[in-house]
Design a protein around this motif. Structure first.
Motif, PDB file in Angstrom:
ATOM      1  N   GLN A  23      99.152 -30.770 -60.689  1.00  0.00           N
ATOM      2  CA  GLN A  23     100.399 -31.307 -60.118  1.00  0.00           C
ATOM      3  C   GLN A  23     101.219 -30.174 -59.472  1.00  0.00           C
ATOM      4  O   GLN A  23     101.727 -30.324 -58.356  1.00  0.00           O
ATOM      5  CB  GLN A  23     101.189 -31.958 -61.251  1.00  0.00           C
ATOM      6  CG  GLN A  23     102.499 -32.585 -60.858  1.00  0.00           C
ATOM      7  CD  GLN A  23     103.280 -33.013 -62.122  1.00  0.00           C
ATOM      8  OE1 GLN A  23     103.509 -32.202 -63.026  1.00  0.00           O
ATOM      9  NE2 GLN A  23     103.658 -34.266 -62.177  1.00  0.00           N
ATOM     10  N   ASN A  26      99.444 -28.955 -56.298  1.00  0.00           N
ATOM     11  CA  ASN A  26      99.629 -29.905 -55.195  1.00  0.00           C
ATOM     12  C   ASN A  26     101.014 -29.749 -54.572  1.00  0.00           C
ATOM     13  O   ASN A  26     101.166 -29.776 -53.346  1.00  0.00           O
ATOM     14  CB  ASN A  26      99.455 -31.344 -55.708  1.00  0.00           C
ATOM     15  CG  ASN A  26      97.994 -31.723 -55.880  1.00  0.00           C
ATOM     16  OD1 ASN A  26      97.118 -31.133 -55.246  1.00  0.00           O
ATOM     17  ND2 ASN A  26      97.733 -32.697 -56.729  1.00  0.00           N
ATOM     18  N   THR A  31      98.527 -30.012 -51.250  1.00  0.00           N
ATOM     19  CA  THR A  31      97.207 -30.629 -51.423  1.00  0.00           C
ATOM     20  C   THR A  31      97.353 -31.952 -52.163  1.00  0.00           C
ATOM     21  O   THR A  31      98.444 -32.321 -52.609  1.00  0.00           O
ATOM     22  CB  THR A  31      96.282 -29.689 -52.216  1.00  0.00           C
ATOM     23  OG1 THR A  31      96.998 -29.201 -53.358  1.00  0.00           O
ATOM     24  CG2 THR A  31      95.841 -28.518 -51.359  1.00  0.00           C
ATOM     25  N   ASN A  32      96.255 -32.658 -52.306  1.00  0.00           N
ATOM     26  CA  ASN A  32      96.285 -33.959 -52.982  1.00  0.00           C
ATOM     27  C   ASN A  32      95.112 -34.062 -53.961  1.00  0.00           C
ATOM     28  O   ASN A  32      94.362 -35.026 -53.946  1.00  0.00           O
ATOM     29  CB  ASN A  32      96.220 -35.066 -51.916  1.00  0.00           C
ATOM     30  CG  ASN A  32      96.583 -36.414 -52.504  1.00  0.00           C
ATOM     31  OD1 ASN A  32      97.262 -36.490 -53.534  1.00  0.00           O
ATOM     32  ND2 ASN A  32      96.107 -37.477 -51.890  1.00  0.00           N
ATOM     33  N   CYS A  33      94.959 -33.019 -54.789  1.00  0.00           N
ATOM     34  CA  CYS A  33      93.828 -32.982 -55.727  1.00  0.00           C
ATOM     35  C   CYS A  33      94.168 -33.751 -56.990  1.00  0.00           C
ATOM     36  O   CYS A  33      95.329 -34.001 -57.294  1.00  0.00           O
ATOM     37  CB  CYS A  33      93.489 -31.536 -56.073  1.00  0.00           C
ATOM     38  SG  CYS A  33      92.940 -30.598 -54.638  1.00  0.00           S
ATOM     39  N   ARG A  34      93.131 -34.107 -57.734  1.00  0.00           N
ATOM     40  CA  ARG A  34      93.327 -34.803 -59.007  1.00  0.00           C
ATOM     41  C   ARG A  34      92.651 -34.022 -60.122  1.00  0.00           C
ATOM     42  O   ARG A  34      91.555 -33.486 -59.932  1.00  0.00           O
ATOM     43  CB  ARG A  34      92.707 -36.201 -58.948  1.00  0.00           C
ATOM     44  CG  ARG A  34      93.420 -37.128 -57.979  1.00  0.00           C
ATOM     45  CD  ARG A  34      92.812 -38.513 -58.001  1.00  0.00           C
ATOM     46  NE  ARG A  34      91.354 -38.456 -57.780  1.00  0.00           N
ATOM     47  CZ  ARG A  34      90.556 -39.518 -57.791  1.00  0.00           C
ATOM     48  NH1 ARG A  34      91.063 -40.706 -58.016  1.00  0.00           N
ATOM     49  NH2 ARG A  34      89.270 -39.396 -57.587  1.00  0.00           N
TER      50      ARG A  34
END
Ligand SMILES: [Mg+2]
Length: 192
Positions: A23, A26, A31-34
């Motif tokens: 979080q 990001n 970015t939009n990583c999980r």
């Protein structure tokens, strides 16, 4: 039921460190990583420089360790504390604010209802092994492959907490919840 000395790692077992790390990354890098996509321990979704920047941010975040979310928010450990002797061993790094011990104890009290948590901080994960031996723990659970492999290699009763980044570990029983861990330790050792 015999009183068991049940060991717990904190990050990646009780506390959602990876979720917070991803979080923060990001937010910092757009970015939009999980966290669920993290296939290895080293945050391969991000560059080494980015990972270092997140760690620098963590170190300056006041009481960072006290503010993490719980991986299993509905699970408390007050019943484990009543029946057994839970011991929490972590190799967390110092951050701004209270000591690592105090932040971890506050978190365990607030999120897991452990009234008098025993928290031990080691400067390197490899020191969990001699500590577990010295404390004569009945069991320990961790999410880090190397730790579990080290403990298993000398015959200690260790479990791996299921995480996307530790799927390669096959040397130890894999559990998907804290209650599964407690039940298994009690079944194996509780009446010996
Ligand atoms: Mg951990």
């Amino acid at each position: 039921m015999r009183n068991l000395r049940i060991g717990f790692d904190c990050d990646g077992v009780l506390c959602d460190f990876s979720g917070r790390f991803v979080q923060m990354a990001n937010q910092m890098f757009g970015t939009n990583c999980r966290a669920s996509d993290q296939a290895t321990w080293d945050y391969e979704q991000f560059s080494k420089a980015q990972v270092d920047k997140v760690w620098a941010e963590i170190r300056t975040t006041r009481d960072f360790w006290a503010k993490l979310d719980a991986i299993e928010p509905d699970v408390t450990l007050d019943d484990v504390e009543a029946l057994h002797t839970p011991i929490f061993i972590t190799s967390r790094v110092p951050v701004a604010g209270d000591s690592i011990e105090m932040q971890t104890q506050s978190w365990l009290l607030e999120k897991k209802f452990v009234t008098f948590p025993t928290v031990l901080v080691v400067p390197h994960y490899s020191l969990k092994l001699p500590l577990m031996q010295a404390l004569k723990l009945d069991s320990y659970i961790d999410d880090k492959a190397e730790t579990v492999e080290q403990l298993q290699a000398v015959g200690l009763n260790c479990y791996i907490y299921d995480q996307p980044y530790n799927q390669a570990v096959t040397c130890a029983p894999r559990v998907k919840s804290i209650s599964e861990y407690i039940k298994d330790v009690e079944a194996k050792l509780g009446t010996i």
